[in-house]
Design a protein around this motif. Structure first.
Motif, PDB file in Angstrom:
ATOM      1  N   ASP A  44      -1.539  -8.663  -5.732  1.00  0.00           N
ATOM      2  CA  ASP A  44      -2.336  -9.384  -4.874  1.00  0.00           C
ATOM      3  C   ASP A  44      -1.536 -10.796  -4.570  1.00  0.00           C
ATOM      4  OD1 ASP A  44      -2.440 -10.930  -7.307  1.00  0.00           O
ATOM      5  OD2 ASP A  44      -4.364 -10.479  -7.888  1.00  0.00           O
ATOM      6  N   ALA A  97      -0.854   3.469  -0.732  1.00  0.00           N
ATOM      7  CA  ALA A  97      -2.371   3.497  -0.503  1.00  0.00           C
ATOM      8  C   ALA A  97      -3.218   4.462  -1.155  1.00  0.00           C
ATOM      9  CB  ALA A  97      -2.526   3.274   1.043  1.00  0.00           C
ATOM     10  N   ASN A  98      -4.501   3.906  -1.464  1.00  0.00           N
ATOM     11  CA  ASN A  98      -5.361   4.957  -2.149  1.00  0.00           C
ATOM     12  C   ASN A  98      -5.099   5.628  -3.336  1.00  0.00           C
ATOM     13  OD1 ASN A  98      -7.114   4.440   0.448  1.00  0.00           O
ATOM     14  ND2 ASN A  98      -5.838   5.980   1.637  1.00  0.00           N
ATOM     15  N   ALA A 113      -6.878   3.798  -7.924  1.00  0.00           N
ATOM     16  CA  ALA A 113      -6.816   2.595  -7.169  1.00  0.00           C
ATOM     17  C   ALA A 113      -8.164   1.772  -7.302  1.00  0.00           C
ATOM     18  CB  ALA A 113      -6.763   2.903  -5.641  1.00  0.00           C
ATOM     19  N   GLU A 114      -7.901   0.359  -7.063  1.00  0.00           N
ATOM     20  CA  GLU A 114      -9.096  -0.528  -7.113  1.00  0.00           C
ATOM     21  C   GLU A 114      -8.911  -1.630  -5.695  1.00  0.00           C
ATOM     22  OE1 GLU A 114      -9.040  -3.291 -10.293  1.00  0.00           O
ATOM     23  OE2 GLU A 114      -8.600  -1.635 -11.803  1.00  0.00           O
ATOM     24  N   GLY A 115     -10.030  -1.780  -5.132  1.00  0.00           N
ATOM     25  CA  GLY A 115     -10.277  -2.531  -4.020  1.00  0.00           C
ATOM     26  C   GLY A 115      -9.340  -4.062  -4.138  1.00  0.00           C
ATOM     27  N   GLY A 116      -9.237  -4.383  -3.049  1.00  0.00           N
ATOM     28  CA  GLY A 116      -8.456  -5.946  -3.291  1.00  0.00           C
ATOM     29  C   GLY A 116      -6.954  -5.851  -3.582  1.00  0.00           C
ATOM     30  N   SER A 122      -2.923  -3.960  -3.576  1.00  0.00           N
ATOM     31  CA  SER A 122      -1.899  -3.163  -3.236  1.00  0.00           C
ATOM     32  C   SER A 122      -0.891  -2.645  -4.327  1.00  0.00           C
ATOM     33  CB  SER A 122      -1.373  -3.513  -1.894  1.00  0.00           C
ATOM     34  OG  SER A 122      -0.280  -4.940  -2.331  1.00  0.00           O
ATOM     35  N   TYR A 123      -0.322  -1.678  -4.062  1.00  0.00           N
ATOM     36  CA  TYR A 123       0.591  -1.024  -5.098  1.00  0.00           C
ATOM     37  C   TYR A 123       1.838  -0.906  -4.623  1.00  0.00           C
ATOM     38  CZ  TYR A 123      -4.118  -0.311  -7.077  1.00  0.00           C
ATOM     39  OH  TYR A 123      -5.227  -0.736  -7.565  1.00  0.00           O
TER      40      TYR A 123
END
Length: 811
Positions: free
Chosen positions: A433, A410-411, A382-385, A387-388
């Motif tokens: 995003d 998440a995460n 996962a990357e910051g900024g 959602s998935y």
């Protein structure tokens, strides 16, 4: 719970999504989704005959009206608190005609006893409606015939597809013909005219998956020869029809929008989805790309199920899609508590959608592993900024497109549930995003390992007072379907299935009053069936039904009385009691029986008043009686005159014959010879169709008429017939001297049943005519003690007729 059939035919695979509805641009033409939703809610609340329905296909008519077609339809009006009455009748298909903002329900049967618009000949079969098209002066409607295979809401099977017709402008149902299409595909999910052909889309149910199929006919006549898309070409053989894509509902919409064909359906790749999606293709045959997530139904958040989708481009505002969908609830108590649930909803959104050219990159390194409990663990960096969103495809089941899974991703971890043991799955992840959603990541395959579920626990059985038992049990992880079995302990019968039910409850019945039953529950999961639960017992109670409301009574011309009353509840019998109020008889007597809410009495006495009451009957006995309704029996006079009146003289009488369906008749006559102007009715009525008239005047001509009568009056008279009564006067009257002071009078008789009066006078002495005091029988008469040398004249009198005179001089 028959309404659950419609829900589960469309909801066998569904899921909860998170897409928000797109906004509708302000436009001036077309109909808004909110207005249509409100229109049907208002119709259900105020029409008095339409409570709600599903399917919701629309057909534009040549005169500007719109025909709305529905499948399972509840009839009646809501209770004051908005609930659907338990007595509400259910028919399996109906129509509503829209003219402006005015709606009118169209059903089969009669106003007092409505039935399905397109009916079947068997109570074990029914029709659910498909799409339709207008051709010439009729609407051609595709209907799918289903056969019940058991008592549960899911116990049914497709039996075939038929073509029904509705005449325009009356919508009278015409002949229904079976099409040679087999029982694999329910055809009529969509009917679309395009480019010289009419395309017909259908749905194949295969296990827990549904697949779209495509056929076509040249021109617009659905009764013509069908061709089926094989995946590569068109074939006349229905068994070569191939699957276009998975995840469609029983009803879905397909229309050409610009240069693309748009297929809109409820997301049927997951169980109980709130989402509606679109697929697009360059041709009616596909291949279809997607899904494009359009709308998430808010009713799912309230615990209801949503299903089916129909496109209504003829009503849509420019630049938008107008879509209908249906709502229900798997809890029967909830569905009945609010009649507004089971009514169509509409949404609209701008089309085609606008897509951003700059989107985030899909995540890399996606992996999927089984955890041995019927779930899959999906992970990725996962990357910051960002959602998935996680997508899944069931390869073994033949799923053609990935479906978005509900829940938070998440995460970089996600848990996928409700898998099937041994099935191969593919998982993919997208990044989201503010610019939008990325393409799908590289696919991560996985084979599921799912053990059988545990047996349901904490099973409870709650009998009501209507012969039904509601079973409830604790939640079983990753299980949505349960099988119920029961046995009648009182009767000693073997265990038998009560059907398959979704959720955590099931209502079984009606069952026998006073009998004790044992129930078991089996969980059906991705790893197979569980062991049966521990048995739970319940004693069935059936309370006698409440009293019917005030019946209505109508006197009919045949002397009977037609009764009707509101239904107390489905499946009841009724007893109808009557008494003669005119005679003051207080005894109601033995009842008449009815299995519907209508009853016709036997013929009653004309002019008398009668009282009627109605009582509903179930397995628990007879309920309270309705209020008394009073009506005066009326028998209309016969409406037709007798026919073929014939009159034949028979000596001094006339024999009459005629034809008539009545029993009693009056004969009317007038003596034309006597100059009578008015007809006189005979004093004695005639029973039957023949009569003999006596006491007629010989030689007179009469006109005769006949009329039927009953206690209600005298009917019309026949045209008159004429007849002349045979004359009794003799002929060849002669007289001759037979000795001193004596003569003999002789004559020839015309009838042998006549007595004659001899009249004579002494012409020489200038006497007047005098009548011999004794009548004469036979054909001769001797006169004595006459004056010698005198001339005497003689004549004969019969009734008021007299012969000519003859004379002789006495020696």
């Amino acid at each position: 719970m028959r309404w659950l059939l419609a829900v589960w035919l469309s909801v066998v695979l569904l899921g909860f999504g998170a897409a928000a509805p797109a906004s509708t641009p302000p436009v001036s033409a077309g109909t808004s989704a909110a207005d249509l939703t409100t229109m049907f809610q208002r119709f259900g609340d105020t029409s008095g005959n339409w409570l709600g329905a599903d399917r919701t296909a629309s057909v534009p008519l040549p005169d500007g009206r719109t025909l709305w077609l529905f499948s399972d339809t509840f009839l009646g009006r809501p209770d004051p608190d908005g609930a659907r009455p338990r007595s509400a009748a259910l028919i399996h298909n109906s129509a509503v005609v829209q003219s402006g903002d005015r709606l009118e329900l169209v059903t089969g049967g009669s106003p007092g006893r409505p039935a399905s618009l397109v009916s079947t000949d068997s109570d074990d079969e029914f029709h659910w409606i498909g799409d339709a098209a207008v051709r010439s002066d009729e609407v051609q409607v595709l209907v799918n015939r289903y056969r019940r295979t058991g008592p549960g809401p899911l116990d049914h099977a497709l039996a075939g597809t038929e073509l029904a017709t509705l005449a325009l402008p009356t919508f009278a149902a015409g002949r229904t013909r079976e099409l040679p299409l087999g029982d694999k595909v329910s055809w009529g999910s969509e009917v679309m005219a395009d480019g010289g052909y009419t395309y017909v889309y259908g749905t194949e149910a295969a296990g827990q998956m549904k697949f779209a199929h495509l056929a076509r006919v040249r021109g617009t006549d659905l009764a013509g020869a069908w061709e089926f898309w094989t995946g590569k070409a068109w074939s006349s053989r229905v068994e070569q029809s191939s699957r276009l894509l998975s995840g469609v509902g029983t009803s879905y919409g397909v229309r050409r929008v610009g240069d693309r064909y748009v297929l809109v359906t409820h997301e049927n790749n997951l169980m109980f989805s709130a989402d509606f999606v679109a697929y697009t293709a360059a041709a009616p045959t596909g291949p279809f790309e997607g899904p494009h997530y359009l709308f998430s139904a808010p009713e799912a958040g309230a615990g209801h199920v949503v299903y089916d989708a129909d496109l209504h481009l003829d009503l849509a505002q420019p630049g938008s899609l107008l879509v209908s969908y249906n709502v229900n609830d798997l809890d029967e108590a909830v569905a009945y508590s609010d009649a507004s649930i089971y009514r169509p909803r509409f949404f609209s959104l701008a089309w085609p959608p606008r897509l951003s050219k700059k989107l985030p990159a899909p995540p890399a390194g996606v992996a999927a592993l089984p955890d041995g409990a019927g779930t899959a663990s999906v992970t990725w960096p996962a990357e910051g900024g960002l959602s998935y969103r996680v997508y899944r495809r069931d390869v073994t089941a033949g799923q053609t497109h990935f479906v978005r899974l509900p829940g938070e991703a998440a995460n970089g971890t996600f848990r996928s549930e409700f898998l099937t043991n041994g099935n191969k799955y593919e998982f993919g992840v997208t990044a989201v995003d503010k610019r939008g959603e990325s393409a799908l990541s590289a696919v991560a395959p996985m084979t599921a390992t799912v053990p059988p579920p545990p047996a349901p626990s904490l099973v409870q059985a709650e009998p009501d007072n209507a012969g039904k038992v509601t079973l409830r049990w604790a939640e079983v992880p990753f299980v949505q379907l349960f099988k119920i079995n029961y046995r009648d302990l009182t009767a000693g019968s073997p265990r038998r299935p009560a059907g398959a039910y979704p959720g955590q409850s099931a209502t079984v019945g009606p069952l026998r009053h006073g009998h004790e039953y044992e129930f078991t529950v089996v969980a059906v999961g991705g790893g197979g069936d569980s062991k049966p639960s521990a048995g739970v017992r319940a004693k069935v109670v059936v309370a006698p039904p409440p009293a019917p409301a005030m019946p209505s009574a109508q006197a009919r011309p045949d002397g009977t009385v037609q009764l009707s009353w509101p239904a107390v509840a489905p499946g009841l019998g009724y007893r109808i009691y009557q008494r003669d109020a005119t005679t003051g008889n207080a005894d109601w007597g033995p009842p008449g029986l009815a299995s519907t809410t209508q009853f016709r009495s036997r013929p009653l006495h004309h002019g008398r008043e009668y009282e009627f009451v109605v009582a509903a009957v179930n397995d628990g006995g007879e309920g309270a009686r309705s209020p008394v309704v009073r009506v005066r029996a009326e028998l209309a006079p016969p409406g037709d005159a007798p026919t073929r009146l014939r009159a034949e003289p028979r000596g001094p009488a006339v024999e009459l014959t005629w034809r008539s369906r009545a029993t009693w008749h009056w004969v009317f006559r007038r003596d034309l010879t006597a100059g009578e102007q008015q007809f006189t009715r005979e004093e004695v009525a005639v029973q039957g169709t023949e009569a003999t008239l006596n006491n007629l005047v010989a030689g007179h001509e009469y006109e005769l008429r006949v009329a039927a009568f009953n206690p209600g009056g005298v009917g019309p008279q026949t045209d008159p017939v004429r007849v002349k009564v045979s004359s009794a006067l003799p002929t060849n009257l002669a007289v001759a001297a037979t000795g001193p002071g004596s003569v003999r009078l002789t004559w020839r008789e015309t009838r042998t049943d006549v007595l004659y009066r001899v009249q004579m006078r002494d012409a020489t002495a200038g006497e007047q005519w005098r009548t011999d005091p004794y009548p004469v029988d036979g054909n001769k008469h001797d006169a004595f003690m006459l004056a010698a040398g005198h001339r005497y004249e003689f004549r004969l009198q019969v009734d008021d007729l007299t012969t000519g005179a003859v004379g002789v001089t006495v020696s």
